[in-house]
Design an enzyme around this catalytic site. Structure first.
Site, PDB file in Angstrom:
ATOM      1  N   GLU A  33       0.810  -1.034  -0.073  1.00  0.00           N
ATOM      2  CA  GLU A  33       0.706  -0.207  -0.231  1.00  0.00           C
ATOM      3  C   GLU A  33       0.723   1.393  -0.078  1.00  0.00           C
ATOM      4  O   GLU A  33       0.751   2.177   0.704  1.00  0.00           O
ATOM      5  CB  GLU A  33      -1.251  -0.157   1.692  1.00  0.00           C
ATOM      6  CG  GLU A  33      -2.163  -1.362   1.211  1.00  0.00           C
ATOM      7  CD  GLU A  33      -3.675  -1.210   2.011  1.00  0.00           C
ATOM      8  OE1 GLU A  33      -3.421  -0.443   2.645  1.00  0.00           O
ATOM      9  OE2 GLU A  33      -4.252  -1.728   1.505  1.00  0.00           O
ATOM     10  N   TYR A  63     -11.969  -4.348   0.085  1.00  0.00           N
ATOM     11  CA  TYR A  63     -12.493  -4.853   1.346  1.00  0.00           C
ATOM     12  C   TYR A  63     -14.000  -4.829   0.909  1.00  0.00           C
ATOM     13  O   TYR A  63     -14.476  -3.650   0.779  1.00  0.00           O
ATOM     14  CB  TYR A  63     -11.486  -4.294   2.881  1.00  0.00           C
ATOM     15  CG  TYR A  63     -10.252  -4.669   2.908  1.00  0.00           C
ATOM     16  CD1 TYR A  63     -11.132  -5.508   3.774  1.00  0.00           C
ATOM     17  CD2 TYR A  63      -9.504  -3.874   2.566  1.00  0.00           C
ATOM     18  CE1 TYR A  63      -9.217  -5.798   4.204  1.00  0.00           C
ATOM     19  CE2 TYR A  63      -8.141  -4.340   3.219  1.00  0.00           C
ATOM     20  CZ  TYR A  63      -8.190  -5.325   3.660  1.00  0.00           C
ATOM     21  OH  TYR A  63      -6.567  -6.640   4.522  1.00  0.00           O
ATOM     22  N   GLU A 111      -5.008  -9.303  -0.690  1.00  0.00           N
ATOM     23  CA  GLU A 111      -5.798  -8.439   0.575  1.00  0.00           C
ATOM     24  C   GLU A 111      -7.177  -8.382  -0.010  1.00  0.00           C
ATOM     25  O   GLU A 111      -7.915  -7.375  -0.917  1.00  0.00           O
ATOM     26  CB  GLU A 111      -5.458  -7.642   1.218  1.00  0.00           C
ATOM     27  CG  GLU A 111      -4.260  -7.257   1.705  1.00  0.00           C
ATOM     28  CD  GLU A 111      -3.502  -5.599   2.254  1.00  0.00           C
ATOM     29  OE1 GLU A 111      -4.644  -5.510   3.681  1.00  0.00           O
ATOM     30  OE2 GLU A 111      -2.357  -5.595   2.726  1.00  0.00           O
TER      31      GLU A 111
HETATM   32  O1  AHR Z   1      -4.915  -5.940   6.460  1.00  0.00           O
HETATM   33  C1  AHR Z   1      -5.623  -4.673   7.334  1.00  0.00           C
HETATM   34  C2  AHR Z   1      -4.767  -4.253   6.689  1.00  0.00           C
HETATM   35  O2  AHR Z   1      -5.847  -3.672   5.506  1.00  0.00           O
HETATM   36  C3  AHR Z   1      -3.427  -3.661   6.767  1.00  0.00           C
HETATM   37  O3  AHR Z   1      -2.185  -4.056   6.969  1.00  0.00           O
HETATM   38  C4  AHR Z   1      -2.900  -2.467   4.805  1.00  0.00           C
HETATM   39  O4  AHR Z   1      -2.123  -2.904   4.257  1.00  0.00           O
HETATM   40  C5  AHR Z   1      -4.953  -2.369   4.634  1.00  0.00           C
HETATM   41  O5  AHR Z   1      -4.799  -1.149   4.628  1.00  0.00           O
END
Ligand code: AHR
Length: 515
Positions: free
Chosen positions: A196, A263, A319
């Site tokens: 990131e 996410y 992720e």
């Molecule tokens: O998974 C939690 C966090 O989410 C990680 O450390 C980061 O890469 C992302 O923003």
């Protein structure tokens, strides 16, 4: 008597109309048009030095009375082996860009204590470091994926870590590894160049990052027998410009992959919502957010196609998963959340999307294996439970390294309020022994759906199935009731010469095996 028969007649009428109302989907699997290999690495996981993932999840206090190898708990290891976890990503996440690898080697009591400024400001004693991580991977039987520090570390530091890991012979760093108990090079291959980098990894622009990537990657040395698969820190969700710039500027031969993080959020980042106390609004919203990953993967892939039409560079979704509010009473910086039937639907739908895009998506890692975010496993001292998400990975392991088979269907809608999403998603593959697996998700919280599946180019003798479902989308496995949501045998289908009719219950994940 009259009363009873009119009651029965009314009940029959309701039942008949309910049956008639059941939607039927025409579905086909085409074994005559095999697609890409679904890399097993799509089924990877992420384990950051964050909250209770490493410390307490994998690496426990010696007083915890459970089978251990050193301080690594073996019940967790065995559970991960069972689902054939192919790869683990570590040490972050955001933590990767504050981590200095030399803090985590040598005699444990002499290792420096650092503050984990990203996650809860807790003191990290570094007792779990490089050798311990690689021991963990060895026990699980998976490949390590290490994210190097580009944000606060130097190219020299990154280069030294790789030499420590992968160099044979008698250089000082190779000797240090030997002194620390590992004679042979570890041959780590998956290597993240930062994490990131647009945010916690250094707040860089894509131009600046691309230049820095080239600089750091130059000193990421391929030692004999240990070629690296370098993965560039990629876009945040729909930041297409990031992918565009990196793909334009970075040499394709020096980049095995580029990542993308996304996410699932039911509401917004300030109010993500509870992992357990949610209504249909939040269920639907989370599903809609999850399915958006298909759009992201398609658009990032299209940009990559411009610069890499041969699809040599992988899109690594390293992720992903649902992020909810932390469980009440826990440290909010530890990101501990429960895991429900909703999360199982999210995992299964996302994996179907990755399978169907496996020509470009060749690696993915769910955040995060134990006790953090969409975990596979939750632990509480000696106790351990498998989450609904774990069971999805168990059912879907049959797709690992299998050949994608195209599926075709028009999904009915799952409508909520004025909004709608496709109720059904699916993927299919053929493994090296010729068995075909079809994974079907019915995300509709209320309606069962009938699937009329036609098989093209597929002779078969037997069909078996497994299902993961539960009465409510909020159902969870708890330490008091650890098996509330678990897979069961599925047999609600009828086979004919050239296909199958399947009754897919509401809120279910079904995997069929056709041999
Ligand atoms: O998974 C939690 C966090 O989410 C990680 O450390 C980061 O890469 C992302 O923003």
């Amino acid at each position: 008597m009259k009363k009873i028969s009119s009651f029965l007649a009314a009940a029959m009428l309701i039942l008949t109309s309910a049956l008639q109302a059941q939607t039927t989907v025409q579905f086909s699997v085409n074994a005559n048009a095999p697609g890409s290999i679904i890399s097993k690495n799509i089924y990877g996981h992420f384990s950051e030095d964050l909250g209770r993932c490493i410390y307490d999840g994998f690496w426990v206090d010696p007083s915890i009375n459970t089978p251990k190898a050193g301080r690594i708990r073996l019940d967790v290891v065995d559970a991960l082996k069972k689902i054939k976890v192919p790869l683990l990503r570590w040490p972050g996440g955001c933590y990767a860009d504050q981590y200095h690898w030399s803090d985590g080697i040598g005699e444990p009591t002499k290792r420096p204590k650092r503050i984990n400024a990203n996650w809860g400001m807790v003191v990290e004693d570094n007792s779990f470091g490089t050798n311990e991580f690689l021991q963990l991977c060895d026990l699980v039987g998976c490949e390590p994926y290490i994210a190097g520090n580009m944000g606060s570390g130097t190219p020299q530091e990154m280069s030294n870590w790789i030499e420590y890991l992968n160099a044979d012979g008698n250089s000082t760093l190779a000797e240090l590894r030997k002194q620390n108990g590992h004679e042979k090079p570890y041959k780590v291959s998956f290597w993240g160049v930062g994490n990131e980098s647009w945010g916690c990894g250094g707040n860089m622009t894509p131009d600046f990052y691309s230049d820095q990537y080239k600089r750091y990657a130059t000193y990421c040395i391929n030692y004999p027998g240990a070629p690296l698969k370098k993965i560039a820190s990629g876009a945040n969700a729909d930041d297409y410009n990031w992918t565009e710039v990196c793909m334009k500027k970075i040499n394709k031969w020096d980049m095995w992959g580029i990542s993308m993080h996304y996410y699932t959020i039911a509401n917004n980042w300030d109010h993500k919502g509870s992992a357990t106390q949610f209504d249909e609004h939040d269920y639907f919203a989370a599903l809609k957010s999850c399915l958006h990953i298909e759009d992201l993967v398609t658009k990032h892939s299209a940009i990559m196609d411009k610069y890499d039409p041969e699809k040599k560079v992988a899109l690594a979704v390293d992720e992903w998963g649902i992020w909810t509010d932390a469980e009440p009473g826990t440290n909010p910086g530890f990101l501990y959340q429960q895991n429900s039937m909703r999360d199982a639907i999210i995992a299964a739908s996302t994996l179907n999307i990755f399978n169907n895009h496996s020509d470009r998506v060749k690696l993915a890692s769910l955040a995060q294996t134990v006790n953090v975010l969409q975990a596979l496993i939750l632990t509480n001292k000696e106790k351990m439970l498998l989450t609904p998400t774990y069971h999805v990975f168990d059912l879907y392991k049959v797709h690992q390294d299998a050949t994608l088979l195209p599926v075709q269907f028009f999904s009915p809608d799952y409508a909520y309020g004025k909004d709608k999403i496709p109720a059904i998603n699916a993927s299919a593959s053929k493994d090296k022994d010729g068995a075909v697996h079809i994974s079907l998700v019915n995300a509709d919280a209320h309606s069962a759906i009938k699937i009329n599946a036609a098989f093209l180019g597929l002779g078969y003798k037997t069909v078996t199935g497994q299902i993961l479902t539960s009465a409510a989308f909020t159902d969870i496995n708890s330490f008091e009731n650890p098996n509330k949501v678990k897979p069961a045998t599925f047999s609600d289908f009828k086979a004919s010469a050239d296909g199958l009719t399947v009754n897919l219950p509401a809120l279910s994940v079904v995997v069929l095996e056709i041999k």
